[in-house]
Enzyme design. Structure first.
Site, PDB file in Angstrom:
ATOM      1  N   ASP A  15      16.782 -15.703  34.109  1.00 33.53           N
ATOM      2  CA  ASP A  15      15.676 -16.288  34.859  1.00 33.53           C
ATOM      3  C   ASP A  15      15.323 -17.674  34.328  1.00 33.53           C
ATOM      4  O   ASP A  15      15.232 -18.642  35.092  1.00 33.53           O
ATOM      5  CB  ASP A  15      14.453 -15.376  34.782  1.00 33.53           C
ATOM      6  N   GLU A 266      22.984 -14.081  36.947  1.00 37.68           N
ATOM      7  CA  GLU A 266      23.118 -15.157  37.926  1.00 37.68           C
ATOM      8  C   GLU A 266      23.516 -16.485  37.300  1.00 37.68           C
ATOM      9  O   GLU A 266      24.483 -17.124  37.734  1.00 37.68           O
ATOM     10  CB  GLU A 266      21.812 -15.330  38.696  1.00 37.68           C
TER      11      GLU A 266
END
Length: 370
Positions: A15, A266
């Site tokens: 994040d 990610e």
């Protein structure tokens, strides 16, 4: 435009990794004043050592960093012109209340997905009962999405490092690799990186690499896959070396040096794509195995040979199949096909505008219509 980016750290590094790259792109690429709110400065510090966890406010690389606490300083609650909440993290309630008087551009930056439905939801507005409007912005792999974060000139820097074995050796030496490790690299041993979640089948990977016909040097950050060294069978062709957590630019270089990258989440997944080398992605696990559908959507876009696709599926869903799948993926001609497809996939995605530019242009467009 003045911009506030809000980030809650959920899985330690992904994040904040995405948010820090986005903040840097908006500040350095577009010249926007950026204030980054982060609730976990200790995790931030590990990928950006200039961040000091004990400070409520600080400047790093021209970006203001705010420690996001349950009761923010009222002096910080004046909304910026652009408000970006990463992954539906919800800005502070008092901050949102203040937004009603200023009506800033409000963006919910969503998680990355290759599923086709994100194209129809990308940029859609959501009108709230309080009169505020939030727009959804989806990263993705097609021109109908927001794209992926990619800095200008990245490919040239990567190609220069990959073309110079001497520069790679210097970089790896600076990470703390010893003479024996560097000797393996000099003798053209396979270089692999491992950045995975705790439930990854890293023990099966270690056993398979140890049994392979080629020597492998496997680099893993400190704290990732604890017990990895003990899982290496004696007398095999695998050597494990630990590397420290590094700033994002050096993490990119580490991926560029490797022949194959095992990555997670990610941020590291996208950066491994830009390495233009074979990658094995461990997607963030979800309840009822919903993540496997998302994994399949990406694999449908990733034109790697079937042996590589089988390895990716095994890495995420069938630990017992990893040794067999790895052997197939590393064997010729599948390995050379995988290398070529990784390079082509990177080249295809490079043709699209990057996420930061797409997002900045969209925010500017919304601001003009108000």
């Amino acid at each position: 435009m003045r911009t506030d980016v809000f980030c809650r750290v959920v899985d330690n590094y992904g994040d904040i990794g995405v948010c820090w790259r986005l903040a840097r792109r908006l500040a350095h690429g577009r010249g926007w004043p950026v204030r980054l709110w982060v609730d976990d400065l200790a995790a931030f510090h590990r990928i950006q050592p200039d961040v000091r966890p004990g400070l409520a406010r600080q400047q790093v690389a021209g970006i203001e960093i705010v420690h996001w606490t349950p009761q923010p300083d009222p002096a910080l609650l004046t909304p910026a012109e652009v408000v970006i909440e990463a992954f539906a993290c919800d800005p502070p309630a008092d901050y949102v209340s203040a937004m009603r008087g200023t009506q800033p551009v409000w963006i919910n930056l969503e998680y990355l997905s290759a599923e086709s439905w994100v194209e129809s939801c990308h940029r859609l507005p959501s009108r709230r009962p309080d009169g505020l409007t939030k727009h959804f912005f989806f990263p993705g792999f097609t021109p109908a999405t927001g794209g992926l974060l990619r800095e200008p000139g990245l490919s040239g820097q990567r190609d220069a490092l990959q073309a110079s074995r001497a520069h790679q050796q210097d970089f790896l030496r600076a990470l703390g690799l010893g003479r024996e490790d560097l000797g393996l690299v000099a003798r053209n041993a396979r270089l692999a990186t491992l950045f995975c979640y705790p439930d990854a089948p890293w023990a099966e990977l270690a056993a398979a690499l140890a049994a392979d016909a080629s020597h492998t040097l496997l680099l893993a950050p400190q704290g990732v896959a604890p017990g990895l060294e003990a899982a290496v069978p004696p007398g095999g062709r695998l050597r494990v070396a630990r590397v420290p957590f590094v700033v994002q630019d050096d993490f990119d270089r580490l991926l560029w040096c490797a022949d194959i990258n095992f990555v997670r989440g990610e941020d590291s997944f996208v950066r491994a794509a830009w390495a233009a080398r074979p990658l094995v992605w461990q997607i963030y696990p979800q309840d009822e195995e919903a993540h496997l559908e998302k994994l399949g959507a990406w694999q449908a876009r990733y034109a790697a040979p079937e042996a590589a696709q089988t390895l990716v599926r095994a890495w995420n869903a069938d630990a017992s199949a990893v040794p067999w799948a790895l052997a197939r993926a590393l064997a010729e001609p599948a390995w050379q096909d995988w290398r070529r497809s990784a390079r082509q996939w990177d080249a295809n995605l490079e043709e699209h505008p990057d996420l930061a530019d797409n997002l900045a242009d969209f925010c500017a467009e919304l601001a003009r219509t108000r």
